[in-house]
Scaffold this motif. Structure first.
Motif, PDB file in Angstrom:
ATOM      1  N   VAL A  83       0.847  -1.203   0.000  1.00  0.00           N
ATOM      2  CA  VAL A  83       0.000   0.000   0.000  1.00  0.00           C
ATOM      3  C   VAL A  83       0.879   1.249   0.000  1.00  0.00           C
ATOM      4  O   VAL A  83       0.654   2.190  -0.774  1.00  0.00           O
ATOM      5  N   ASP A  84       1.895   1.275   0.838  1.00  0.00           N
ATOM      6  CA  ASP A  84       2.783   2.425   0.906  1.00  0.00           C
ATOM      7  C   ASP A  84       3.537   2.622  -0.408  1.00  0.00           C
ATOM      8  O   ASP A  84       3.698   3.752  -0.878  1.00  0.00           O
ATOM      9  N   ARG A  87       1.200   4.169  -3.015  1.00  0.00           N
ATOM     10  CA  ARG A  87       1.000   5.596  -2.746  1.00  0.00           C
ATOM     11  C   ARG A  87       2.209   6.412  -3.203  1.00  0.00           C
ATOM     12  O   ARG A  87       2.063   7.443  -3.856  1.00  0.00           O
ATOM     13  N   LYS A  88       3.404   5.924  -2.906  1.00  0.00           N
ATOM     14  CA  LYS A  88       4.619   6.639  -3.296  1.00  0.00           C
ATOM     15  C   LYS A  88       4.821   6.658  -4.808  1.00  0.00           C
ATOM     16  O   LYS A  88       5.408   7.595  -5.349  1.00  0.00           O
ATOM     17  N   GLU A  92       1.343  13.301  -6.393  1.00  0.00           N
ATOM     18  CA  GLU A  92       0.286  14.241  -6.762  1.00  0.00           C
ATOM     19  C   GLU A  92       0.614  15.010  -8.032  1.00  0.00           C
ATOM     20  O   GLU A  92      -0.281  15.359  -8.798  1.00  0.00           O
ATOM     21  N   ASN A 106      -5.060  13.246  -5.846  1.00  0.00           N
ATOM     22  CA  ASN A 106      -4.783  13.108  -4.424  1.00  0.00           C
ATOM     23  C   ASN A 106      -5.122  11.713  -3.908  1.00  0.00           C
ATOM     24  O   ASN A 106      -6.142  11.135  -4.301  1.00  0.00           O
ATOM     25  N   HIS A 107      -4.270  11.233  -3.024  1.00  0.00           N
ATOM     26  CA  HIS A 107      -4.575  10.023  -2.266  1.00  0.00           C
ATOM     27  C   HIS A 107      -5.533  10.439  -1.168  1.00  0.00           C
ATOM     28  O   HIS A 107      -5.260  11.384  -0.428  1.00  0.00           O
ATOM     29  N   SER A 110      -6.385   5.024   2.726  1.00  0.00           N
ATOM     30  CA  SER A 110      -5.963   3.623   2.597  1.00  0.00           C
ATOM     31  C   SER A 110      -6.512   2.867   3.786  1.00  0.00           C
ATOM     32  O   SER A 110      -6.378   3.326   4.924  1.00  0.00           O
ATOM     33  N   MET A 125      -7.355   1.323  -1.468  1.00  0.00           N
ATOM     34  CA  MET A 125      -6.839   2.689  -1.545  1.00  0.00           C
ATOM     35  C   MET A 125      -7.729   3.516  -2.465  1.00  0.00           C
ATOM     36  O   MET A 125      -8.086   3.065  -3.550  1.00  0.00           O
ATOM     37  N   PHE A 127      -8.152   7.119  -4.552  1.00  0.00           N
ATOM     38  CA  PHE A 127      -7.511   8.289  -5.131  1.00  0.00           C
ATOM     39  C   PHE A 127      -8.584   9.124  -5.823  1.00  0.00           C
ATOM     40  O   PHE A 127      -9.504   8.569  -6.426  1.00  0.00           O
TER      41      PHE A 127
END
Length: 134
Positions: A83-84, A87-88, A92, A106-107, A110, A125, A127
């Motif tokens: 998950v991390d 996101r990375k 954005e 934008n996230h 999660s 997740m 977005f």
């Protein structure tokens, strides 16, 4: 004219596949349609919404996309790492669209939880993007 959601999903796949950190965890397994017997762990596309949000002379859309992380490792650590990494991999300001104009990306949230099968860790997740269509 390309659908904003279609174009956004394509760019998300490109960025996820280009992430060395994510690929070290899932081996490139990113699915729109999950195979019948998938190899774990993997990332898949969940539901999406495209809501019209027009303004003067602008065709705008708020696009909400869910990405799902699936792991069969014991506990939540592997799922949380993936998950991390997802996101990375989706900054954005890092998504470029050729046909539409991405205004924001934008996230939002999660969540990591145990799937009803009792074996699978599931990360959901969300977005949210705002896209203008020419």
């Amino acid at each position: 004219m390309t659908s904003p959601t279609y174009e956004l999903q394509g760019q998300i796949v490109t960025l996820l596949k280009a992430s060395p950190e994510l690929n070290a965890l899932i081996g490139g397994r990113i699915y729109d349609r999950v195979p019948d017997s998938p190899t774990f762990p993997y990332v898949s596309f969940g539901p999406s919404d495209e809501v019209s949000d027009d303004a003067d002379c602008i065709d705008g859309f708020e696009v909400t996309m869910q990405l799902d992380v699936w792991s069969r490792a014991v506990g939540f650590p592997e799922c949380r790492r993936i998950v991390d990494a997802v996101r990375k991999a989706l900054p954005e300001d890092g998504i470029l669209l050729a046909d539409n104009a991405l205004v924001t990306f934008n996230h939002r949230i999660s969540r990591v939880f145990r799937d009803p099968d009792g074996l699978t860790s599931h990360g959901a997740m969300t977005f949210v993007a705002f896209v203008e269509q020419p």
